[in-house]
Design a protein around this motif. Structure first.
Motif, short mmCIF file in Angstrom:
data_model
loop_
_atom_site.label_atom_id
_atom_site.label_comp_id
_atom_site.label_asym_id
_atom_site.label_seq_id
_atom_site.Cartn_x
_atom_site.Cartn_y
_atom_site.Cartn_z
N GLN A 257 0.85 -1.19 0.00
CA GLN A 257 0.00 0.00 0.00
C GLN A 257 0.89 1.24 0.00
N VAL A 258 0.64 2.12 -0.97
CA VAL A 258 1.44 3.34 -1.07
C VAL A 258 0.93 4.35 -0.05
N GLN A 259 1.87 4.93 0.65
CA GLN A 259 1.52 5.97 1.61
C GLN A 259 2.50 7.12 1.51
N GLY B 243 -0.28 12.98 -0.16
CA GLY B 243 -0.18 12.98 1.28
C GLY B 243 -1.47 13.51 1.89
N GLN B 244 -1.52 13.46 3.21
CA GLN B 244 -2.77 13.81 3.90
C GLN B 244 -2.96 15.31 4.07
N TYR C 61 -0.10 9.84 -6.25
CA TYR C 61 -0.41 9.59 -4.84
C TYR C 61 -0.28 10.89 -4.06
N ALA D 291 7.61 8.64 1.99
CA ALA D 291 6.91 7.76 1.07
C ALA D 291 7.22 6.30 1.35
N SER D 292 6.24 5.45 1.15
CA SER D 292 6.44 4.02 1.34
C SER D 292 5.48 3.25 0.45
N GLY D 293 5.77 1.98 0.27
CA GLY D 293 4.85 1.11 -0.45
C GLY D 293 5.24 0.77 -1.87
N VAL E 109 3.22 10.19 3.99
CA VAL E 109 2.89 10.69 5.31
C VAL E 109 3.63 12.00 5.54
N CYS F 100 7.72 14.74 3.87
CA CYS F 100 6.80 13.80 3.23
C CYS F 100 7.55 12.48 3.07
#
Length: 119
Positions: free
Chosen positions: A1-3, A110-111, A108, A24-26, A5, A22
């Motif tokens: 799952q790409v995130q 971020g929040q 994608y 990034a992962s996934g 944060v 920021c």
């Protein structure tokens, strides 16, 4: 799952500085451009800065050129936005994005994080 944060942001006086992060992962982001956007209340989303994840020249909006710096730390999978000489008009919700559209990939987000500059 790409995130993606985000962290950082907050309240600062005009002329001050803030740094947004920021992480990034996934997936691998080597074919992505990492970007920062912002949206002030009642306004359209505005491009702030971007750079290729794999390295290369960054791009900046004219409104932030010379004051903001985008950078990345590959070891930490993190992109930063250093914001100096902040102005009240920089107040907005800031969003990082991983944009793979040039490579036929997705985008994608971020929040989001709020930056408020008091005059």
């Amino acid at each position: 799952q790409v995130q993606l944060v985000q962290s950082g942001g907050g309240l600062v006086q005009a002329g001050g500085s803030l740094r947004l992060s920021c992480t990034a992962s996934g997936r691998t982001f080597s074919n992505y451009r990492m970007a920062w956007f912002r949206r002030a209340p009642g306004a359209e989303r505005e491009f702030v800065a971007d750079m290729p994840w794999s390295g290369g020249s960054p791009n900046y909006a004219d409104s932030v050129k010379g004051r903001f710096t985008i950078s990345r730390d590959n070891a930490k999978n993190t992109v930063y936005l250093q914001m100096n000489s902040l102005k009240s008009e920089d107040s907005a919700a800031y969003y990082c994005a991983a944009d793979g559209t040039v490579s036929g990939l997705g985008v994608y987000w971020g929040q989001g994080t709020q930056v408020t500059v008091s005059s």
